[in-house]
Scaffold this active site. Structure first.
Site, short mmCIF file in Angstrom:
data_model
loop_
_atom_site.label_atom_id
_atom_site.label_comp_id
_atom_site.label_asym_id
_atom_site.label_seq_id
_atom_site.Cartn_x
_atom_site.Cartn_y
_atom_site.Cartn_z
N CYS A 197 -4.43 -4.13 -10.03
CA CYS A 197 -4.89 -3.21 -11.08
C CYS A 197 -5.64 -2.02 -10.50
O CYS A 197 -5.46 -0.88 -10.95
CB CYS A 197 -5.82 -3.94 -12.05
SG CYS A 197 -5.19 -5.49 -12.71
N ASP A 198 -6.49 -2.27 -9.51
CA ASP A 198 -7.47 -1.26 -9.10
C ASP A 198 -7.35 -0.77 -7.66
O ASP A 198 -8.08 0.13 -7.26
CB ASP A 198 -8.88 -1.81 -9.31
CG ASP A 198 -9.15 -2.18 -10.76
OD1 ASP A 198 -8.64 -1.47 -11.64
OD2 ASP A 198 -9.86 -3.17 -11.01
N CYS A 250 -9.03 -7.72 -9.46
CA CYS A 250 -7.58 -7.49 -9.51
C CYS A 250 -7.20 -6.33 -8.62
O CYS A 250 -7.34 -5.15 -9.01
CB CYS A 250 -7.14 -7.22 -10.95
SG CYS A 250 -5.36 -6.95 -11.13
#
Length: 315
Positions: A139-140, A136
């Site tokens: 997300c990261d 992701c």
């Protein structure tokens, strides 16, 4: 003798969508039962720092899910550690059978079983998940400012992940097993014209190098079999997601990829009284906060459905 439990609202799955649906269901006095499934807490339990959850500057994924679970429990939600293995939506009350043999009869059901990222299947990849290996970018990606990252894949998801990562990384290497991308032409053009992106064609990741964090990759040429090493700080796998919907095949309408279909601006599935929330129906955003929002929607729609059903029954 079958162990039978009766409930107005059964929630299948326990990620952000499931727990949020449970909280709203409890506050609506629906006395929901939530069956947690194989991975209580969902995909966030295998992530590390979460910095995009409203109200939390930084929190570990497992801690965030533990808080959601505790909130549902505090409100009186009946949390059941079991797995639903069969469903009958052909009549109401719906019947859902668990692995333990327990049968749940429910007037309404919310499905929040989520989806799982497809992985490469490498031991080193598994060991380094959350330590530089991710599925992701949204997300990261923030954690890789000024670093060199690699993205594996050739479809729209991979291209979009790679382009997103150029907002943070100094260099993004896109690794694809073929010499042409499957992504649409506009995305391909944007990718190949971006000066931060370097494509590596006809290659697969044979191994991920690193002990406590990712330091490099072993690449294998798909034509010659020759192997080489590449230094990178992070690896993003973008070869697709699989929604956890096998249980509902033939019982609810799905798209060709297996995602549950719902009515526009709704979580209602093809069976009245059955709702779907989170990654099980969302292949676009796949974020904890959007999953939680859909869990709220599903609980509100279930409450409305049950209210109408009760009114019709007493008329």
């Amino acid at each position: 003798m079958t162990d039978l439990r009766r409930t107005r609202l059964l929630i299948i799955g326990s990620g952000p969508a499931g727990y949020t649906a449970a909280v709203y269901g409890a506050r609506a006095a629906l006395n929901p039962v939530l069956v947690e499934g194989l991975q209580p807490g969902g995909q966030l339990t295998i992530t590390t720092d979460v910095e995009n959850w409203p109200g939390e500057t930084a929190i570990m994924g497992p801690e965030l899910m533990a808080k959601m679970r505790a909130q549902a429990e505090h409100l009186g939600v009946d949390l059941v550690s079991d797995i639903i293995v069969d469903v009958d939506f052909s009549r109401r009350p719906f019947r859902c059978t668990a692995d333990s043999g327990m049968v749940f009869e429910a007037d309404s059901v919310i499905i929040a079983t989520g989806a799982q990222a497809r992985w490469l299947g490498l031991d080193s990849e598994t060991k380094l998940r959350g330590k530089g290996v991710s599925a992701c970018a949204t997300c990261d990606g923030f954690f890789f400012r000024g670093k060199h990252v690699a993205v594996v894949g050739g479809g729209n998801s991979a291209v979009e992940e790679a382009l997103f990562l150029t907002n943070f990384a100094s260099k993004v290497t896109l690794i694809h097993r073929r010499d042409t991308l499957r992504a649409d032409k506009i995305n391909q053009k944007r990718l190949l014209e971006n000066p931060k992106v370097v494509p590596v064609w006809n290659a697969t990741v044979a191994d991920v190098i690193g002990s406590d964090s990712v330091t490099g990759l072993v690449l294998e040429d798909t034509r010659t079999g020759q192997k080489s090493e590449m230094a990178v700080d992070g690896l993003f796998i973008a070869i697709g997601h699989d929604p956890a919907t096998a249980l509902f095949r033939g019982k609810l309408d799905m798209d060709p990829e297996g995602y549950l279909l719902t009515a526009p601006d709704s979580t209602a599935t093809s069976v009245p009284g059955v709702f779907a929330a989170g990654d099980v129906k969302d292949k676009t955003y796949r974020q904890a906060v959007t999953a939680a929002g859909m869990g709220c929607m599903a609980a509100l729609e279930a409450e409305r459905f049950l209210g109408h059903a009760s009114a019709a029954g007493s008329a």
